[in-house]
Design an enzyme around this catalytic site. Sequence first.
Site, short mmCIF file in Angstrom:
data_model
loop_
_atom_site.label_atom_id
_atom_site.label_comp_id
_atom_site.label_asym_id
_atom_site.label_seq_id
_atom_site.Cartn_x
_atom_site.Cartn_y
_atom_site.Cartn_z
N SER A 184 -4.00 -0.53 11.35
CA SER A 184 -4.18 -0.50 9.89
C SER A 184 -5.62 -0.18 9.57
CB SER A 184 -3.80 -1.85 9.29
OG SER A 184 -4.18 -1.93 7.93
N TYR B 282 -3.44 -11.22 8.41
CA TYR B 282 -2.96 -9.86 8.67
C TYR B 282 -4.08 -9.00 9.25
CZ TYR B 282 -1.25 -5.13 7.64
OH TYR B 282 -0.87 -3.82 7.72
#
Length: 679
Positions: free
Chosen positions: A556, A569
């Site tokens: 990400s 996350y």
Amino acid sequence: MADHPAADALLARSHRLGADPRNTNYAGGNTSAKGTATDPVTGGDVELMWVKGSGGDLGTLTGAGLAVLRLDRLRALTDVYPGVDREDEMVAAFDYCLHGKGGAAPSIDTAMHGLVEAPHVDHLHPDSGIALACAADGEKLTAECFGDTVVWVPWRRPGFQLGLDIAAVKEANPRAVGCVLGGHGITAWGDTSEECERNSLHIIRTAERFLAERGRPEPFGPVLDGYEPLPEAQRRERAAALAPYVRAVASQDRPQVGHFDDSETVLDFLARAEHPRLAALGTSCPDHFLRTKVRPLVLDLPPSVPTDEAVARLEELHAAYREEYAAYYAAHATPDSPAMRGADPAIVLVPGVGMFSFGKDKQTARVAGEFYVNAINVMRGAEAVSTYAPIEESEKFRIEYWALEEAKLRRMPEPKPLAGRVALVTGAGSGIGKAIARRLAAEGACVVVADLNGDNAAAVAEELGGPDKAVAVRADVTSEEQIEEAFRAAVLAFGGVDLVVNNAGISISKPLLETSAKDWDLQHDIMARGSFLVSREAARVMIAQRLGGDLVYIASKNAVFAGPNNIAYSAAKADQAHQVRLLAAELGEHGIRVNGVNPDGVVRGSGIFAGGWGAQRAAVYGVPEEKLGEFYAQRTLLKREVLPDHVAAAVFALTGGDLTHTTGLHVPVDAGVAAAFLR
């Protein structure tokens, strides 16, 4: 012209014959019908023949798969036939006999159908017929089985001369309804389509009964002590352990996709005393050995030996197999023979475990295995009433390295970039993972669709084309056992794994003070621990295969630059990003490349965003959830929204064959987020 009544009847007959594997093998044999049509030029009648063209399968034959030829021109070729030494030239001459445009290219068997004086002709490869054709005293047995209604034709390579031979046999034997072609198969004929089909089935079923009634019990000999099949669970575990090593054996010249078969037919053959002798004789029918190679590689150890001992012996046998195949090529090749295509086996037999078959794709591998099962049935039938005696190796070579076969191979389309590769994608039941699976399959890979939601995985696998293209596995990436089982399923389905995408993920958006240890553990278990477990199992398989490989992490933008309220996350994604670097450094010596993709703002079509992350992030940024994609796009340099297909494109770019010297790289797919530029 496929809507002519004769052609329609031919297609219907072909479908019925091709639907039953007892009648002919996949893509084996051909059928024809003759009839009168109107010549569009003269307005007069013209005699035509519709015949299955080169390639295709009787069970699924369509009008486009038929070649349509003028009978007068086809039969006139007998006047210019230059003899058996130059009979291959006649295939090109068939093109000058075609009627109209379109249709399939005429096959080598066209002469057989055109020269035989019968309105309808079937040429088939039934196991029962080939068993008689490959028996040492096949001519005598054919007469005993059929009397004078079916005639023996000695072995001759398919071609114009064989067509002349069969035509002469029919003319000399007016009571005959067909013939057994030595070392090859059967041909039948009839005045109507129904009669022809009836005669074909009469030959096949009569031969089946003859072999059953006349055959001795246990034609493969007694069961060898210690060679009995392992129990199913143990057998498949053993097969999965061996599969990557077997694939290495089959892929030294070029990567191959595999298929595993542990059917009763295979296991019984490998348990019997005569299997080494019979396997060494190889297959006989041209359709068989063109797909199975001249003979299989047979592991000469019982299933009780340790796996490492079996692997070592496989490598020894493989070296010997390659030497023997090279000698076979050298013994029979002529100066104008095509170059040797490779010396690896297409069939590997492991007693007590089963058969591994290989090909350029899953369908080819599966069909090769099916053909070897046909060969086992042929050997059983021949040994039951006589002795199995396939055609000479010199004749096998003439067909395997036939100029016409080589030309057919050259007409095949160029393989897709990922052809011959097996991919496993986690989290592939939806969103980004589904887009990746779809793209890899479109580029030629076989795909293992792994997902926690088994129903979603199954739906994606079906969408991608079913078992020859994709299989589904339910896998919780936090479970070592389920990951191991997923890879076992992958290697049993396709022989191994070459390309693994760590995509499974979850996201919970909370500020630090609201993030629980459970939130932290869940996200790290799935993305950090899960990726580690998947990569570890992938590396085991890839190292055993010795084919290199690709590991791709869908990390990400947050791995390098975090937004607010997502500590768990972002930390998990940073863990994944560093796994890329660590594994690239460790696995490079095995030819395994490890790279990452850093997406951002993938809202539409994303499983994570649909599962609540979108609403949470929209609340953080103070925008309506339905506007979140637009919001992310406007904060990028390119002002473009990122979609799952864009991430899939990056995965393909990393694995499609152009970036062969790239490892340890992270590719941003975020439309340009300056704060996330890699430094």
